[in-house]
Design an enzyme around this catalytic site. Structure first.
Site: not given
Ligand code: NCD
Ligand code: ZN
Length: 336
Positions: A13-14, A38, A93, A132, A166, A238, A242, A254
């Site tokens: 959710l950032r 993260n 996590k 992960h 994932h 997941d 971005h 990613a």
């Molecule tokens: C995730 C992220 O952007 O926080 N990115 C992704 O490619 N899945 C991090 C993660 O879950 O690996």
């Molecule tokens: Zn993730």
């Protein structure tokens, strides 16, 4: 078609403006989600997790949605700390150091003795460990190489619930049934795409994620256990937003943003593959409720077969299938 109480067991959710911009994409349709820690800096203390949850609650406004909070694993977490934070979190996590977005402070080397105090305390307090699972090897082999680490952790801590997050490979599917305490989440995009869709033709930055999409036979193995709603498997999007400029860039971040289309496209996928609604319901909610012992807020989502074009962006974040047609749309969402 009706889905009850959908849960997203792996969601980013950032924070800040991004959180405010995208939180409702999940909170409107899902009843709850496991929220990844993260952030920069990562969520590691009781104060940080409580404050982050408050910011999420503010961002979702009136939506009935439960953020199931997580901490970013540190080997130094001890029982006293974990007891003090137990009521605020649903899971912890673990990221290998530097393997994905904002994971620099993760674990290096997987020495069981070094991890023992924290993981034993988690088992005793019944706190699931979400992992992960990638090594820092060749990108297509990272997840398969991590399977031996899953085996080591699953046998060293047999009472610890370990969620392989994932999963993208047939190797992960194979290990799932070898240990009672291993579970898995599967994303929408890994059920749909292979590396060919990412890089087989023109490069598609909006499909670039970690773990990278794999081979057709891997996707088939994932589809099999998702469509049959294997009881140890849960949906975890997941969804990892971005900003558009960070994806359409020479150093592409990613993450695939699927939150706004996840339920609709899952409905289409299960229908196309002749899987039952009952199985979709288990994959999207029932299995997770059992595995995590959750009693989420009831929500009923009615989907209708009406083709719609997915918006090109949501506040500057490009979703999967942007500007393309999908077969289902959301007709009504009812609480209860
Ligand atoms: C995730 C992220 O952007 O926080 N990115 C992704 O490619 N899945 C991090 C993660 O879950 O690996
Ligand atoms: Zn993730």
């Amino acid at each position: 078609m009706q889905l009850t109480t959908p849960l997203d067991m792996h969601l980013h959710l950032r924070d800040g403006e991004m959180l405010d911009n995208i939180a409702k994409c999940s909170a409107s349709t899902f009843s709850g989600a496991i929220i990844m820690p993260n952030l920069v800096p990562p969520v590691r203390t009781k104060e940080e997790v409580v404050a982050y949850k408050e910011r999420i609650m503010k961002a979702i406004g009136d939506e009935r949605f439960t953020p199931y909070m997580t901490l970013f694993f540190k080997p130094s977490y001890d029982k006293v700390f974990l007891e003090s934070v137990r009521d605020e979190i649903t899971a912890i996590k673990l990221y290998p150091a530097g393997i994905t977005t904002n994971s620099e402070g993760g674990v290096s080397g997987f020495d069981v003795e070094e991890l023992r105090p924290a993981l034993e305390a988690m088992s005793e307090l019944d706190i699931p460990l979400c992992v992960h699972g990638e090594t820092n090897g060749f990108v297509m082999d990272r997840e398969a190489e991590f399977v031996s680490i899953y085996e080591k952790l699953a046998s060293a801590f047999p009472k610890l619930k370990i969620i392989m997050e994932h999963i993208t490979t047939k190797e992960s599917v194979e290990v799932l049934d070898k240990f009672e305490n291993l579970y898995a989440t599967i994303t929408l995009h890994h059920l749909l795409i292979t590396l060919d869709d990412v890089a087989g033709g023109m490069l598609k930055p909006h499909l670039f994620c970690k773990p990278i999409a794999k081979r057709p036979e891997d996707r088939e193995a994932l589809l099999k256990i998702a469509l049959e709603a294997h009881p140890k498997v849960m949906f975890g999007s997941d969804s990892a937003p971005h900003p558009k400029h960070a994806k359409e860039s020479c150093g592409c971040a990613a993450g695939v943003f699927t939150a706004p289309i996840a339920l609709q496209v899952l409905a289409e996928l299960f229908e196309n593959k002749n899987a039952s609604l009952e199985n979709l319901q288990a994959f999207i909610s029932g299995n997770a409720q059992k595995i995590y012992a959750l009693s989420p807020l009831a929500k009923t989502v009615t989907l209708e077969k009406k083709s719609v074009t997915v918006p090109s962006d949501y506040n500057g974040v490009v979703p999967m299938y942007a500007d393309e047609k999908i077969a289902y749309s959301i007709k009504e969402i009812k609480n209860g």
